[in-house]
Design a protein around this motif. Sequence first.
Motif, PDB file in Angstrom:
ATOM      1  N   VAL A 104     -41.030  53.333  46.307  1.00 37.89           N
ATOM      2  CA  VAL A 104     -40.934  55.059  46.471  1.00 37.89           C
ATOM      3  C   VAL A 104     -42.216  55.523  45.603  1.00 37.89           C
ATOM      4  CG1 VAL A 104     -39.614  57.083  45.593  1.00 37.89           C
ATOM      5  CG2 VAL A 104     -38.301  54.971  46.427  1.00 37.89           C
ATOM      6  N   GLY A 105     -42.583  56.751  46.355  1.00 37.19           N
ATOM      7  CA  GLY A 105     -43.871  57.442  45.783  1.00 37.19           C
ATOM      8  C   GLY A 105     -43.982  58.748  46.163  1.00 37.19           C
ATOM      9  N   GLU A 106     -44.748  59.508  45.596  1.00 38.91           N
ATOM     10  CA  GLU A 106     -44.914  61.073  45.884  1.00 38.91           C
ATOM     11  C   GLU A 106     -46.185  61.038  46.824  1.00 38.91           C
ATOM     12  OE1 GLU A 106     -46.273  62.999  42.305  1.00 38.91           O
ATOM     13  OE2 GLU A 106     -44.260  63.223  41.616  1.00 38.91           O
ATOM     14  N   ALA A 110     -35.591  57.776  41.431  1.00 43.68           N
ATOM     15  CA  ALA A 110     -37.203  57.897  41.132  1.00 43.68           C
ATOM     16  C   ALA A 110     -37.012  59.182  39.985  1.00 43.68           C
ATOM     17  CB  ALA A 110     -37.932  58.548  42.389  1.00 43.68           C
ATOM     18  N   GLN A 111     -36.232  60.224  40.321  1.00 45.49           N
ATOM     19  CA  GLN A 111     -36.374  61.368  39.327  1.00 45.49           C
ATOM     20  C   GLN A 111     -35.783  60.816  38.020  1.00 45.49           C
ATOM     21  OE1 GLN A 111     -34.252  64.135  41.338  1.00 45.49           O
ATOM     22  NE2 GLN A 111     -35.824  64.836  42.575  1.00 45.49           N
ATOM     23  N   ARG A 149     -48.260  57.991  45.426  1.00 44.60           N
ATOM     24  CA  ARG A 149     -48.490  57.722  43.939  1.00 44.60           C
ATOM     25  C   ARG A 149     -47.052  57.244  43.442  1.00 44.60           C
ATOM     26  NH1 ARG A 149     -47.850  60.607  39.285  1.00 44.60           N
ATOM     27  NH2 ARG A 149     -49.050  60.071  37.763  1.00 44.60           N
ATOM     28  N   PRO A 150     -47.204  56.051  42.438  1.00 41.30           N
ATOM     29  CA  PRO A 150     -45.917  55.858  41.955  1.00 41.30           C
ATOM     30  C   PRO A 150     -45.449  57.099  41.165  1.00 41.30           C
ATOM     31  CG  PRO A 150     -47.778  54.301  41.666  1.00 41.30           C
ATOM     32  CD  PRO A 150     -48.068  55.540  42.156  1.00 41.30           C
ATOM     33  N   VAL A 151     -44.004  57.005  41.261  1.00 38.41           N
ATOM     34  CA  VAL A 151     -43.251  58.089  40.764  1.00 38.41           C
ATOM     35  C   VAL A 151     -43.492  58.231  39.120  1.00 38.41           C
ATOM     36  CG1 VAL A 151     -41.038  58.965  40.183  1.00 38.41           C
ATOM     37  CG2 VAL A 151     -41.754  58.133  42.633  1.00 38.41           C
ATOM     38  N   THR A 201     -43.797  65.299  47.897  1.00 38.91           N
ATOM     39  CA  THR A 201     -42.600  64.789  48.481  1.00 38.91           C
ATOM     40  C   THR A 201     -42.383  63.302  48.471  1.00 38.91           C
ATOM     41  OG1 THR A 201     -43.078  66.485  50.268  1.00 38.91           O
ATOM     42  CG2 THR A 201     -41.559  64.661  50.839  1.00 38.91           C
ATOM     43  N   LEU A 202     -41.248  63.146  47.892  1.00 44.90           N
ATOM     44  CA  LEU A 202     -40.777  61.746  47.667  1.00 44.90           C
ATOM     45  C   LEU A 202     -40.723  60.980  48.929  1.00 44.90           C
ATOM     46  CD1 LEU A 202     -38.129  61.938  44.647  1.00 44.90           C
ATOM     47  CD2 LEU A 202     -40.680  61.111  44.764  1.00 44.90           C
ATOM     48  N   MET A 203     -41.376  59.899  49.117  1.00 44.00           N
ATOM     49  CA  MET A 203     -41.516  59.218  50.345  1.00 44.00           C
ATOM     50  C   MET A 203     -40.971  57.726  49.945  1.00 44.00           C
ATOM     51  SD  MET A 203     -42.262  61.548  52.345  1.00 44.00           S
ATOM     52  CE  MET A 203     -42.600  60.684  53.793  1.00 44.00           C
ATOM     53  N   VAL A 204     -40.782  56.665  50.976  1.00 44.83           N
ATOM     54  CA  VAL A 204     -40.484  55.423  50.680  1.00 44.83           C
ATOM     55  C   VAL A 204     -41.437  54.685  51.623  1.00 44.83           C
ATOM     56  CG1 VAL A 204     -38.666  53.733  51.126  1.00 44.83           C
ATOM     57  CG2 VAL A 204     -38.110  55.788  50.288  1.00 44.83           C
ATOM     58  N   ASP A 205     -41.814  53.861  51.011  1.00 36.72           N
ATOM     59  CA  ASP A 205     -43.067  52.811  51.905  1.00 36.72           C
ATOM     60  C   ASP A 205     -42.259  51.672  52.275  1.00 36.72           C
ATOM     61  OD1 ASP A 205     -45.071  51.564  53.060  1.00 36.72           O
ATOM     62  OD2 ASP A 205     -46.621  51.609  51.155  1.00 36.72           O
ATOM     63  N   THR A 206     -41.865  51.598  53.729  1.00 30.62           N
ATOM     64  CA  THR A 206     -41.012  50.305  53.897  1.00 30.62           C
ATOM     65  C   THR A 206     -42.080  49.087  54.152  1.00 30.62           C
ATOM     66  OG1 THR A 206     -41.255  50.945  56.341  1.00 30.62           O
ATOM     67  CG2 THR A 206     -39.334  51.857  55.108  1.00 30.62           C
TER      68      THR A 206
END
Length: 86
Positions: A32-34, A72-73, A46-48, A21-26
Motif C-alpha cells: 500500500v502506498g500514497e 494504512a492509516q 510512496r510508503p504510507v 490517494t491510497l493505492m495497492v501495488d499488486t
Amino acid sequence: MAVQDVPPDGQEPAPVPAPGTLMVDTGRKDRVGEFRGVAGPYWALRPVCGGQEWEAEPEHVRLADPIEQLRAQNARCNARSRGEVL
C-alpha cells in the motif's frame, strides 16, 4: 477532476488518481502506498509510513479497499507516535 494517462498501445486510458490517494501495488505483494504522481509510463507511490517512493505500472495498481485504508492509516498513526520520520 482526474487527469488521464494515455497508453501507447491504444487501450482505454487509466484514470490518474488524485495525489495522496491510497493505492495497492499488486505487482509488489499488495504493498500500500500514497499516489504521488506520474513518472513517464509509471505511477509514483510512496510508503504510507514514509520512505523512498517506488514506481509501479498502472495496470498493477488499484484503489485500496476500506480495510486496507484503515490499516494504512493506523500504521501511519503508530509511526508518528513512535516519533519516526514520515
